[in-house]
Write a protein that holds these residues in place. Structure first.
Motif, PDB file in Angstrom:
ATOM      1  N   PHE A   1       7.439   0.237  -1.011  1.00 53.68           N
ATOM      2  CA  PHE A   1       7.753   0.344   0.413  1.00 53.68           C
ATOM      3  C   PHE A   1       8.813   1.414   0.676  1.00 53.68           C
ATOM      4  O   PHE A   1       9.674   1.670  -0.171  1.00 53.68           O
TER       5      PHE A   1
ATOM      6  N   LEU B   1      12.162  -0.038   5.398  1.00 59.40           N
ATOM      7  CA  LEU B   1      11.253  -1.167   5.605  1.00 59.40           C
ATOM      8  C   LEU B   1      11.514  -2.256   4.566  1.00 59.40           C
ATOM      9  O   LEU B   1      11.463  -3.449   4.886  1.00 59.40           O
TER      10      LEU B   1
ATOM     11  N   GLN C   1       6.294   1.793  11.059  1.00 64.97           N
ATOM     12  CA  GLN C   1       6.191   2.068   9.628  1.00 64.97           C
ATOM     13  C   GLN C   1       5.968   3.555   9.360  1.00 64.97           C
ATOM     14  O   GLN C   1       6.539   4.117   8.417  1.00 64.97           O
TER      15      GLN C   1
ATOM     16  N   LEU D   1       0.726   7.893   3.128  1.00 64.23           N
ATOM     17  CA  LEU D   1       0.744   6.433   3.119  1.00 64.23           C
ATOM     18  C   LEU D   1      -0.633   5.930   2.706  1.00 64.23           C
ATOM     19  O   LEU D   1      -1.639   6.627   2.851  1.00 64.23           O
TER      20      LEU D   1
ATOM     21  N   THR E   1      -3.020   2.165   2.930  1.00 58.34           N
ATOM     22  CA  THR E   1      -3.066   0.815   3.477  1.00 58.34           C
ATOM     23  C   THR E   1      -4.472   0.256   3.330  1.00 58.34           C
ATOM     24  O   THR E   1      -5.380   0.946   2.856  1.00 58.34           O
TER      25      THR E   1
ATOM     26  N   VAL F   1       1.828   0.644   3.082  1.00 65.14           N
ATOM     27  CA  VAL F   1       2.247  -0.103   4.273  1.00 65.14           C
ATOM     28  C   VAL F   1       1.199  -1.165   4.575  1.00 65.14           C
ATOM     29  O   VAL F   1       0.023  -1.016   4.238  1.00 65.14           O
TER      30      VAL F   1
END
Lengths: 453, 453
Positions: free
Chosen positions: B50, B54, B121, B133, B135, B228
């Motif tokens: 992370f 966060l 985020q 990122l 996810t 995230v």
């Protein structure tokens, strides 16, 4: 007043009456003609096709304000006011001194401004004791809107959906079915008009003009049934004036006034509604905004059409309207902005354009989608292809302001969202999207079919 | 004050800080554990996965308010406030004395509340100088939201999309691509976790737990990249508190307070955000609203799960969280509410439920879609299948009020729209939609896989 990103009127500030621009036009659009006699259509002649109240609104060029019936106001309150949005992020990205505003009509399930007139038309049908309605839809936004409205007022609905849109947007059908509508790809074999068009051109992707023929035929041959239309007609522009009236109130609140007003134009419903009070100011000499219609280069009614009497449909069952037209036989290419694939144009807007009170530009669709994706990334809203025509023109205007240093106030209509247009977006991303520009010969074929007056 | 159909706060009334419910919980959720040592995870151990800020929010149970960074507030203003809607039409249709309100989070392009945390985020990732990122997404709402946020902050994004949703919702992928994301159906052969799951069960439609494993693996094995998550985590509930805070302010304005608060629960992000300030009032003894989580009968974490330490993912790469869980090996059936197909539940909500501060119910999906269609026809909004779980429970509560004559104030979260769920609606209309309820033996298999503590 510091202008918020999204300006909402309060419920009390919502318009209580629709504004009829014709009442302030120094010259009226030419009247609808009976297609057989070429004489001005009489009110009663419209009754077999339209609800009586709607037919009256269609013919009434003197009543300036029409009260919005309470039940219609009640539903408007379920999704209106729509926000007037200041495009701060887009302005920053373009590095323009222009102030860009857009009226966003996409925040309702139908996904567009079409609901404004759908509710009104379904209400009047219900009030008259009708049981069913028929209509056509191009991109599916009008069909979705009317499905919602008919479901609310408990009316049966048959939707003729332009075949190319039906195929590009399978989920549109599912939404309309959720609201209880019967959806038929057009041209179909359920009407004489459809069968005739299919016989001539079996591979056609259809057009709004053709779907209109089918819907009208279905209405007049069914018991307790009438036809309703989502654009072009005076009554539709009347209902859509709610867009412009809300904008007018919002601009008053923030103490500004648009220098340039931009809207996409297929049949003209959104543009006609958006500009109504501003055009009045222009006519009355109170303000002098530039007003710009944006259309696809593949279906350029304003920019390359003729101002002439023509049928509103391909099957020649409607009255004749004097308007900018490519000819009712003109079959536009399969442009992704299905809602703009119409051969004609609102008679009111046509008259205003003819009289030099507004301008028009056309864009090829790849240029439009470039603007759509750029806008989506900056403003976080995925626009409909139709609406993206206005975005393209607004961005270009803002870039001109950057060159000249002018801090113009630009207002454009963001008529709807592109959730059901992902096939088009995918074609754009893949690089398989093509531009279609009709040749002069293509256009001449359409003009050759204009009725002899 | 006469309650309008849609209540919007002004831009000035928007929350400036997120509310951390943990700061007011008399007992804390149990800490995350390092999966190797079974010792409480240290802050630094989270940094490879992370962003630092966060991770700090994740571990911080004492800071009551976190300032919303200016750039995040700026984007919030592009689509917030979301309206608090009084469901007058639904109330009339149900003929209930109850007052029904819903907080509608669907009026942004991502189509759901997920954008609230996605923006936060992405912002922190950008602030930390990251370049990409990863996810997972189930229904696609989180993936869409994060795509928008990453596009805005110029971050690369890889989305692992649960395969069953990827197949049911092809257009979701196109939307995410429009915002520049790389979308991969999960399980995939791009990660070890994915290859392992495919080897065990080649026909699997995937699950959120499995997609999480892939996304985490991809993040920790890529340069300048972090993972995230759109739900479950404390940080996500923190960001989503903006929903509840807006509701609280709106109810203050209209001088009412909800007696019953209802939200759908998959990982708990929407419910946790919606109830935050109301749960605080309940904990502090100021009010005593009933708070109800609604989940699918096919994936009943609260109603049939165990409160136990478990992995957050199927591939066992995450820390252990104590939560209501069906076991990370539980593979939920292909329910259409893809966003609720998660084996576990937010540790914060799990603790509150375990302490008897909230209730939970489950519904089969056909019952949920019945409510969805009924709601759409009355309120003109096409709800997401996930959100429709809350609608079902709210309608049932309103019908009980009709029996008892109680004029309760019901608030539910309408988390998103169903534009991309038309396959599901079509299955419902066709009568081909099935209900899936796991047997006790099915559940036992999941429980057997819980880590030995």
């Amino acid at each position: 007043m510091k202008v918020p990103h999204r300006l909402y009127l309060s419920e009390e500030q919502l318009p209580k009456a629709w504004y009829n621009l014709r009442a302030d036009m120094p010259e009226q659009p030419d009247p609808l003609l009976n297609p057989a006699t070429h004489q001005p259509a009489k009110l009663e002649e419209l009754y077999p096709v339209f609800c009586e109240k709607l037919a009256k609104q269609e013919m009434d060029s003197t009543t300036r304000w029409f009260d919005i019936p309470e039940p219609v106001q009640e539903i408007y309150k379920m999704y209106r006011p729509s926000p007037l949005i200041r495009a701060y992020s887009l302005e920053r990205a373009l590095d323009t001194p222009a102030k860009i505003y857009y009226k966003f009509e996409g925040n309702n399930t139908s996904g567009s401004h079409k609901l404004n007139s759908a509710i009104a038309q379904a209400y009047y049908a219900r009030e008259q004791g009708l049981r069913c309605l028929t209509t056509e839809t191009g991109a599916g936004q009008w069909g979705t809107a009317l499905s919602e409205a008919c479901s609310y007022f408990d009316l049966a609905l048959t939707v003729y959906m332009v075949k190319v849109s039906f195929q590009q947007k399978p989920y549109r059908k599912a939404v309309m079915q959720t609201f209880g509508a019967d959806v038929i790809p057009s041209p179909s074999d359920t009407t004489e008009a459809g069968r005739r068009i299919l016989a001539e051109n079996p591979e056609t992707g259809g057009s709004l003009g053709c779907a209109i023929s089918e819907a009208v035929e279905k209405a007049v041959t069914s018991e307790g049934c009438r036809y309703v239309l989502g654009s072009v007609l005076n009554q539709v522009l009347l209902h859509q004036s709610v867009i412009g009236l809300e904008c007018e109130a919002a601009f008053e609140m923030i103490g500004d006034y648009p220098d340039v007003i931009i809207g996409c134009a297929g049949g003209g419903s959104n543009l006609g509604g958006l500009i109504a009070p501003f055009m009045r100011d222009k006519i009355l000499g109170k303000h002098d905004p530039r007003i710009i219609a944006v259309e696809p280069a593949s279906c350029p009614s304003f920019t390359r059409g003729k101002y002439a009497y023509d049928f509103c449909d391909t099957g020649h069952v409607t009255p004749l309207a004097r308007m900018y037209t490519l000819g009712s036989g003109f079959m536009p290419s399969a442009n992704h902005a299905g809602g703009l694939r119409y051969h004609g144009m609102s008679p009111i807007l046509s008259k205003l354009y003819h009289d030099g009170r507004m301008e028009a530009v056309s864009y090829e669709q790849t240029k439009v989608f470039e603007a759509a994706v750029y806008f989506a990334k900056k403003e976080t809203i995925l626009p409909a292809p139709e609406s993206s025509h206005a975005i393209r023109a607004a961005i270009d205007e803002a870039l001109r302001c950057k060159e000249t240093g002018e801090a113009k106030t630009i207002l454009f209509g963001l008529t709807g969202t592109g959730y059901f247009d992902m096939t088009a977006y995918t074609a754009f991303h893949d690089g398989t999207m093509k531009d279609y520009i009709p040749t002069d010969a293509d256009l001449q074929k359409g003009f050759d079919g204009l009725p002899q007056m």
